[in-house]
Write an enzyme that holds these catalytic residues in place. Structure first.
Site, PDB file in Angstrom:
ATOM      1  CG  ASP A 216      46.862  44.631  53.634  1.00 41.44           C
ATOM      2  OD1 ASP A 216      46.257  44.496  52.741  1.00 41.44           O
ATOM      3  OD2 ASP A 216      48.147  44.652  53.499  1.00 41.44           O
TER       4      ASP A 216
ATOM      5  CE1 TYR B 117      53.977  42.991  53.498  1.00 41.27           C
ATOM      6  CE2 TYR B 117      51.949  42.671  54.427  1.00 41.27           C
ATOM      7  CZ  TYR B 117      52.783  43.532  53.830  1.00 41.27           C
ATOM      8  OH  TYR B 117      52.331  44.613  52.924  1.00 41.27           O
TER       9      TYR B 117
ATOM     10  CE  LYS C 143      49.176  44.112  50.597  1.00 43.07           C
ATOM     11  NZ  LYS C 143      49.641  43.615  51.674  1.00 43.07           N
TER      12      LYS C 143
ATOM     13  CG  HIS D  91      53.228  43.174  47.565  1.00 41.13           C
ATOM     14  ND1 HIS D  91      53.442  42.280  48.372  1.00 41.13           N
ATOM     15  CD2 HIS D  91      53.157  44.237  47.962  1.00 41.13           C
ATOM     16  CE1 HIS D  91      53.679  42.760  49.673  1.00 41.13           C
ATOM     17  NE2 HIS D  91      53.310  44.049  49.167  1.00 41.13           N
TER      18      HIS D  91
ATOM     19  CE  LYS E 199      54.255  46.491  63.104  1.00 41.62           C
ATOM     20  NZ  LYS E 199      55.114  47.210  64.171  1.00 41.62           N
ATOM     21  CB  SER E 200      49.971  49.085  66.406  1.00 42.99           C
ATOM     22  OG  SER E 200      50.786  49.438  67.561  1.00 42.99           O
ATOM     23  CB  VAL E 201      53.340  44.810  67.703  1.00 45.68           C
ATOM     24  CG1 VAL E 201      53.264  44.045  66.444  1.00 45.68           C
ATOM     25  CG2 VAL E 201      54.609  45.725  68.151  1.00 45.68           C
TER      26      VAL E 201
ATOM     27  NE  ARG F  95      52.552  53.539  69.815  1.00 49.89           N
ATOM     28  CZ  ARG F  95      53.724  53.450  69.489  1.00 49.89           C
ATOM     29  NH1 ARG F  95      54.239  52.374  68.654  1.00 49.89           N
ATOM     30  NH2 ARG F  95      54.704  54.274  69.882  1.00 49.89           N
TER      31      ARG F  95
ATOM     32  CG  ASN G   7      46.225  53.321  65.569  1.00 44.71           C
ATOM     33  OD1 ASN G   7      46.480  54.419  65.877  1.00 44.71           O
ATOM     34  ND2 ASN G   7      47.263  52.435  65.247  1.00 44.71           N
TER      35      ASN G   7
HETATM   36  N1  LIG Z   1      51.443  47.080  49.292  1.00 47.48           N
HETATM   37  C1  LIG Z   1      52.616  47.491  49.640  1.00 47.48           C
HETATM   38  O1  LIG Z   1      53.582  47.330  49.363  1.00 47.48           O
HETATM   39  C2  LIG Z   1      52.696  47.818  51.249  1.00 47.48           C
HETATM   40  C3  LIG Z   1      53.839  48.522  51.923  1.00 47.48           C
HETATM   41  C4  LIG Z   1      53.823  48.787  53.016  1.00 47.48           C
HETATM   42  C5  LIG Z   1      52.658  48.812  53.901  1.00 47.48           C
HETATM   43  N2  LIG Z   1      51.653  47.866  53.534  1.00 47.48           N
HETATM   44  C6  LIG Z   1      50.512  47.632  54.129  1.00 47.48           C
HETATM   45  O2  LIG Z   1      50.202  48.866  55.035  1.00 47.48           O
HETATM   46  C7  LIG Z   1      50.113  48.635  56.636  1.00 47.48           C
HETATM   47  C8  LIG Z   1      50.373  49.715  57.199  1.00 47.48           C
HETATM   48  O3  LIG Z   1      51.525  50.301  56.920  1.00 47.48           O
HETATM   49  P1  LIG Z   1      53.010  50.211  57.698  1.00 47.48           P
HETATM   50  O4  LIG Z   1      53.049  48.890  58.631  1.00 47.48           O
HETATM   51  O5  LIG Z   1      54.247  50.239  56.769  1.00 47.48           O
HETATM   52  O6  LIG Z   1      53.013  51.579  58.612  1.00 47.48           O
HETATM   53  P2  LIG Z   1      51.996  52.377  59.514  1.00 47.48           P
HETATM   54  O7  LIG Z   1      50.825  51.716  59.809  1.00 47.48           O
HETATM   55  O8  LIG Z   1      51.948  53.821  58.596  1.00 47.48           O
HETATM   56  O9  LIG Z   1      52.878  52.548  60.619  1.00 47.48           O
HETATM   57  C9  LIG Z   1      53.410  51.601  61.625  1.00 47.48           C
HETATM   58  C10 LIG Z   1      54.263  51.739  62.736  1.00 47.48           C
HETATM   59  O10 LIG Z   1      53.674  53.167  63.227  1.00 47.48           O
HETATM   60  C11 LIG Z   1      53.699  52.798  64.802  1.00 47.48           C
HETATM   61  N3  LIG Z   1      52.489  53.147  65.309  1.00 47.48           N
HETATM   62  C12 LIG Z   1      51.229  52.367  65.045  1.00 47.48           C
HETATM   63  N4  LIG Z   1      50.216  53.338  65.513  1.00 47.48           N
HETATM   64  C13 LIG Z   1      50.791  54.221  66.443  1.00 47.48           C
HETATM   65  C14 LIG Z   1      50.425  55.250  67.109  1.00 47.48           C
HETATM   66  N5  LIG Z   1      48.923  55.470  67.369  1.00 47.48           N
HETATM   67  N6  LIG Z   1      51.106  56.207  67.606  1.00 47.48           N
HETATM   68  C15 LIG Z   1      52.526  56.041  67.324  1.00 47.48           C
HETATM   69  N7  LIG Z   1      53.049  55.289  66.528  1.00 47.48           N
HETATM   70  C16 LIG Z   1      52.137  54.255  66.057  1.00 47.48           C
HETATM   71  C17 LIG Z   1      53.739  51.134  64.747  1.00 47.48           C
HETATM   72  O11 LIG Z   1      54.723  50.744  66.025  1.00 47.48           O
HETATM   73  P3  LIG Z   1      54.382  49.517  66.802  1.00 47.48           P
HETATM   74  O12 LIG Z   1      53.982  48.350  65.937  1.00 47.48           O
HETATM   75  O13 LIG Z   1      55.629  49.409  67.746  1.00 47.48           O
HETATM   76  O14 LIG Z   1      53.114  49.833  67.913  1.00 47.48           O
HETATM   77  C18 LIG Z   1      54.746  51.022  63.566  1.00 47.48           C
HETATM   78  O15 LIG Z   1      56.102  51.262  63.857  1.00 47.48           O
HETATM   79  C19 LIG Z   1      51.119  47.380  56.444  1.00 47.48           C
HETATM   80  O16 LIG Z   1      51.103  46.838  57.767  1.00 47.48           O
HETATM   81  C20 LIG Z   1      50.596  46.624  55.228  1.00 47.48           C
HETATM   82  O17 LIG Z   1      49.520  45.903  55.655  1.00 47.48           O
HETATM   83  C21 LIG Z   1      51.580  47.552  52.174  1.00 47.48           C
END
Ligand SMILES: NC(=O)c1ccc[n+]([C@@H]2O[C@H](COP(=O)([O-])OP(=O)(O)OC[C@H]3O[C@@H](n4cnc5c(N)ncnc54)[C@H](OP(=O)(O)O)[C@@H]3O)[C@@H](O)[C@H]2O)c1
Length: 285
Positions: free
Chosen positions: A49, A54, A79, A112, A236-238, A242, A246
């Site tokens: 995604d 981005y 998006k 978006h 998301k994770s880098v 993780r 996940n």
């Molecule tokens: N449509 C929209 O408006 C919108 C808005 C926001 C997001 N999104 C989409 O949704 C995706 C996911 O949302 P998000 O990136 O905002 O947040 P998320 O996936 O809820 O959380 C990502 C964060 O959590 C950490 N993390 C990941 N796995 C973990 C684990 N197993 N244990 C502890 N920490 C962990 C990551 O750190 P590290 O990377 O440092 O490991 C990162 O800081 C985005 O990448 C994007 O594709 C869409």
């Protein structure tokens, strides 16, 4: 069985299939994206995604090529960026997405944000432009993101194609159930963004207790909760460990009581982490 083989596929309202679990690349710097995507694909992910906003679509395409995965084995979403809602701008922006990815189609293309306070409140002509991309085959499916019920009702009144998905903020502190229920009633699949609230929910004691009881991490418990509620997720994770952990959520189930306890953590709009779609009007420079 490999992780990819265990991820359920959801059939969208246009007949296309989408893996219920994927990899989000929001906030991954452009130069790091190809490597992160490659790692995810090597660990079994088959759904990525991204978004024009981005600025890392090029890295997504490169990561797929570097992993040696055939194009038709991976589901790619992008998006439309907020500055490009007018039809001609949307057409140019979509061409740029296709170019940046380096493939001749995307599996799913979304508006978006609805931006109801911009463009004279007109997201309907934007949606009609996405309908063109579906009809010419360059977007296999089209959908929306951050649309509320009244935005979806407006589309239903004035347009032909029902969005295949609505990608909205959903996690245990903001379950967003009214919008999810509208989607369920209207064949629009919910995609849950920020599924672990960018880490904010992981220290919750309720999640900690469930995780300890079943021998999984809090993140795995939350991601499994989303899967059992039927939403699509792409954390998301880098961090390689993780990324690996996940996706390792297809060998256990939560009980109904555990699911209810997690849903009960909802704080309503106070639990929202991201912007309110009714007022969000940001256009990236
Ligand atoms: N449509 C929209 O408006 C919108 C808005 C926001 C997001 N999104 C989409 O949704 C995706 C996911 O949302 P998000 O990136 O905002 O947040 P998320 O996936 O809820 O959380 C990502 C964060 O959590 C950490 N993390 C990941 N796995 C973990 C684990 N197993 N244990 C502890 N920490 C962990 C990551 O750190 P590290 O990377 O440092 O490991 C990162 O800081 C985005 O990448 C994007 O594709 C869409």
């Amino acid at each position: 069985m490999t992780s990819a083989a265990k991820v359920p596929q959801i059939v969208l309202n246009d007949g296309n299939r989408i893996p219920q679990f994927g990899f989000g690349v929001f906030q991954i710097p452009p130069d790091d994206t190809a490597a992160a995507v490659r790692t995810a694909l090597e660990l079994g992910y088959r759904h990525i995604d991204t978004a024009e906003m981005y600025r890392n679509e090029k890295g997504v395409g490169q990561g797929v090529r570097d992993a040696g995965i055939e194009r038709d084995e991976v589901f790619i979403t992008s998006k439309l960026n907020n500055g490009f809602h007018k039809p001609d701008d949307a057409r140019r922006a979509f061409d740029a997405t296709i170019d940046a990815l380096g493939f001749d189609y995307v599996d799913l293309f979304l508006i978006h944000w609805p931006l109801p306070t911009l463009y004279d409140g007109d997201f309907v002509s934007t949606w009609k432009t996405l309908e063109e991309f579906k009809k010419d085959g360059r977007a296999r499916s089209i959908g929306v993101s951050n649309f509320g019920i009244h935005h979806l009702e407006e589309l239903a009144r004035d347009t032909e194609i029902v969005p295949a998905v609505n990608q909205i903020e959903v996690h245990p502190y903001f379950t967003n159930d009214a919008v999810r229920a509208y989607g369920l009633d209207h064949t629009i699949v919910t995609e849950a963004w920020s599924p672990i609230a960018q880490g904010d929910v992981l220290d919750d004691p309720v999640l900690g207790q469930i995780a300890q009881k079943i021998g999984k991490t809090p993140a795995q418990v939350v991601l499994r909760w989303h899967i059992e509620r039927g939403d699509i997720v792409f954390p998301k994770s880098v961090t390689t460990e993780r990324i690996r952990a996940n996706i390792d959520i297809f060998d256990f189930e939560l009980s109904d009581d555990q699911i209810d306890a997690i849903t009960g953590l909802d704080k309503g709009v106070a639990g929202r982490r991201g912007p309110d779609p009714d007022t969000f009007d940001w256009i990236p420079k």
